[in-house]
Scaffold this active site. Structure first.
Site, PDB file in Angstrom:
ATOM      1  N   LYS A  84      -9.734  -1.342  -2.106  1.00 41.40           N
ATOM      2  CA  LYS A  84     -10.109  -1.454  -0.759  1.00 41.40           C
ATOM      3  C   LYS A  84     -10.378   0.118   0.098  1.00 41.40           C
ATOM      4  O   LYS A  84     -10.147   1.083   0.232  1.00 41.40           O
ATOM      5  CB  LYS A  84      -8.426  -1.380  -0.218  1.00 41.40           C
ATOM      6  CG  LYS A  84      -7.974  -0.979   1.281  1.00 41.40           C
ATOM      7  CD  LYS A  84      -6.930  -2.245   1.481  1.00 41.40           C
ATOM      8  CE  LYS A  84      -6.239  -1.739   2.657  1.00 41.40           C
ATOM      9  NZ  LYS A  84      -5.171  -2.330   3.680  1.00 41.40           N
ATOM     10  N   ASP A  88       1.259  -1.253  -0.094  1.00 41.73           N
ATOM     11  CA  ASP A  88       0.000   0.167  -0.033  1.00 41.73           C
ATOM     12  C   ASP A  88       0.845   1.286   0.141  1.00 41.73           C
ATOM     13  O   ASP A  88       2.085   1.355   0.779  1.00 41.73           O
ATOM     14  CB  ASP A  88      -0.607   0.214   1.077  1.00 41.73           C
ATOM     15  CG  ASP A  88      -2.095  -1.040   1.448  1.00 41.73           C
ATOM     16  OD1 ASP A  88      -1.808  -2.099   0.301  1.00 41.73           O
ATOM     17  OD2 ASP A  88      -2.572  -1.061   2.155  1.00 41.73           O
ATOM     18  N   LYS A  96      -7.284   2.770  -2.705  1.00 43.68           N
ATOM     19  CA  LYS A  96      -7.863   2.802  -1.458  1.00 43.68           C
ATOM     20  C   LYS A  96      -7.985   3.710  -1.079  1.00 43.68           C
ATOM     21  O   LYS A  96      -7.339   5.241  -1.233  1.00 43.68           O
ATOM     22  CB  LYS A  96      -6.395   2.333  -0.332  1.00 43.68           C
ATOM     23  CG  LYS A  96      -7.062   2.159   0.750  1.00 43.68           C
ATOM     24  CD  LYS A  96      -5.438   1.511   1.428  1.00 43.68           C
ATOM     25  CE  LYS A  96      -5.036   1.882   3.599  1.00 43.68           C
ATOM     26  NZ  LYS A  96      -3.625   1.487   3.721  1.00 43.68           N
TER      27      LYS A  96
END
Length: 233
Positions: free
Chosen positions: A194, A101, A165
């Site tokens: 996400k 990430d 995300k």
């Protein structure tokens, strides 16, 4: 309207959530060894799919997860000078992280330096690709309007990101059903999402999945709720 979960009635729903969970109890700068061990034991106990630690805990996390099916995601690699960020990414991947990430360089985006923004994402993607690791870009939806959320996601996907995300979860932003629906409406099956940022319950996590999220980040509150429900995986 969805009812509160109870067990065993909602065991099947909880299993579905655990398959999508990225457990973020270790996104803290001051976790003790006992807390690292407990987070790993909780992830194993409830069959969570993934755990997301900060870099400093990765070696210990692998040690405590040895023999389990829980995967490790390298968590929230922030906006550093590019060479430093690349070095950090590669360190985590060499240790065995299955995904990474990164925080999107929002300042470049807001300054409309789109080529530079994409170059930064692309450089991280190139490292992740060498290890066959999907890469998620955190766009921090809490600081963007809807048009900006869509554009920053588009630029990230074009640069090679596998997931978008929503939030890091530490800077004031929080995930919303609106954001999940917005991105799914804009990109359809071309996007993986996400959901992350102040997701406070299993019911919230399930709602995000129903809205189109592929993964959900949730902290230790999830374990407290599972224990209170008497859920046994």
């Amino acid at each position: 309207m969805m009812d509160l979960f109870c067990c065993p009635r909602d065991n099947d729903k909880i299993i579905k959530i655990m398959e999508c969970i990225e457990y973020t109890a270790l996104l803290s700068l001051n976790s003790t060894d006992a807390e690292v061990k407990k987070a790993c034991e909780d992830a194993k106990r409830y069959k969570m799919a993934r755990i997301v630690p900060f870099q400093t805990y990765i070696r210990d996390v692998f040690r405590y997860l040895e023999g389990s099916d829980v995967k490790v995601v390298q968590g929230c690699c922030d906006v550093f000078p590019r060479a430093e960020r690349i070095h950090i990414l590669e360190e985590g991947l060499k240790l065995g992280c299955c995904e990474v990430d990164i925080v999107g360089h929002q300042a470049l985006f807001l300054d409309k330096k789109y080529d530079e923004y994409q170059d930064d994402v692309r450089a991280c993607v190139e490292v992740a690709n060498r290890y066959n690791a999907p890469l998620k870009v955190i766009i921090e939806t809490g600081f963007l309007n809807d048009e900006e959320k869509i554009l920053m996601s588009k630029l990230s996907l074009e640069a090679g990101a596998t997931f978008i995300k929503t939030c890091m979860g530490m800077r004031g932003g929080r995930c919303s059903i609106h954001d999940i629906l917005l991105l799914k409406d804009a990109f359809g099956d071309k996007i993986k999402i996400k959901a992350s940022g102040s997701i406070a319950s299993l019911e919230d996590a399930y709602a995000m999945i129903q809205a189109g999220a592929d993964r959900v980040a949730i902290r230790a509150l999830a374990v407290e709720q599972l224990e209170a429900l008497g859920y046994i995986s």
